[in-house]
Design a protein around this motif. Structure first.
Motif, short mmCIF file in Angstrom:
data_model
loop_
_atom_site.label_atom_id
_atom_site.label_comp_id
_atom_site.label_asym_id
_atom_site.label_seq_id
_atom_site.Cartn_x
_atom_site.Cartn_y
_atom_site.Cartn_z
N ASP A 195 57.59 53.80 28.65
CA ASP A 195 56.95 55.10 28.80
C ASP A 195 57.33 55.74 30.14
N ALA A 247 56.45 59.50 24.47
CA ALA A 247 56.33 58.41 25.45
C ALA A 247 56.02 58.97 26.84
N SER A 248 56.63 60.09 27.18
CA SER A 248 56.37 60.72 28.47
C SER A 248 54.90 61.12 28.59
N ARG A 250 52.37 59.74 27.11
CA ARG A 250 51.56 58.53 27.28
C ARG A 250 51.52 58.09 28.74
N PHE A 251 52.65 58.19 29.42
CA PHE A 251 52.70 57.80 30.83
C PHE A 251 51.83 58.73 31.67
#
Length: 258
Positions: A195, A247-248, A250-251
């Protein structure tokens, strides 16, 4: 990458979905994959508060910063242009802006930079041109203490497109297309957390793409050559930014939640 530019990217591309605010600790953590050290982040925050882009706000007992209305308006406009969200139809006319700037190099430099950012080009001394009226024009002039008269022109000979350096812009798009795959591979491979890797890759992708906000005036498609590389570059950017977004995101949520 400068810390101030990185903060603008962060607020514009990631924090809008989170009320445009974040604790200082989260800002530091989020900019670490972008290569920005904590002292530089804090210094940039302080300067952006002074300049009216950020304002302090308490968040769960911690110090945080929120984008001001001035910043929110500018960031929303920039996001529309970054992701090409608005397809405007050109009516064949040009807006001419005859600018009167207060004396002083700083005021003139600010007006020139802001008008260029909006997509105008200087056709002649103090005469700026755009194929479309720009909604931020009045605010830009007011901030610098400038005034202007505007007009719409149908026949301009030679074509106002010569006011923009399209050869340099073509070269910039070609360079970006050539370097984007390596940029993504490099940052995706630099972090063990997938992530965080996606965030870093997408952050640098968007940061590099944002330079076209200052270079590309968004001319109507019919005024551009049939082999214009900006079309392919926009498709590549949109595809890769969308692929990395889940994914970005989520980070970002993890950093904001501590």
């Amino acid at each position: 990458m400068h810390a101030r530019s990185a903060l603008f990217d962060l607020y514009g591309d990631h924090l809008g979905a989170h009320d445009g605010q974040a604790p200082v600790a989260a800002l530091v953590r989020l900019l670490d994959p972008a290569g920005i050290a904590a002292p530089a982040v804090r210094t940039a925050i302080s300067r952006m508060v002074t300049q009216g882009w950020l304002e302090p706000v308490p968040l769960d007992g911690a110090r945080g910063y929120r984008a001001t209305q001035q910043a929110t308006s500018r960031l929303a406009d920039a996001a529309d242009r970054v992701y090409r969200r608005t397809e405007r139809r050109w009516d064949g006319t040009w807006q001419l802006v005859l600018v009167e700037v207060p004396s002083g190099r700083a005021a003139r430099g600010r007006v020139n930079a802001d008008l260029t950012f909006l997509g105008y080009a200087e056709l002649a001394d103090r005469v700026w041109v755009s194929p479309f009226p720009r909604s931020e024009l009045a605010a830009v002039l007011a901030r610098a203490g400038a005034t202007a008269r505007t007009a719409r022109a149908l026949d301009v000979d030679p074509s106002p497109t010569s006011a923009w350096d399209l050869d340099a812009l073509r070269a910039a798009y070609d360079e970006w297309l050539g370097g984007a795959p390596d940029l993504l591979r490099r940052h995706l491979g630099a972090h063990a957390d997938p992530d965080e890797a996606a965030f870093a890759a997408r952050f640098h992708l968007v940061h590099g793409w944002r330079k076209f906000l200052f270079a590309d005036p968004g001319l109507p498609d019919e005024l551009l050559p049939h082999d214009w590389p900006g079309r392919e570059a926009a498709e590549v950017f949109a595809r890769e930014a969308e692929r990395l977004k889940p994914a970005s995101d989520r980070f970002v949520v993890r950093c904001l939640s501590g």
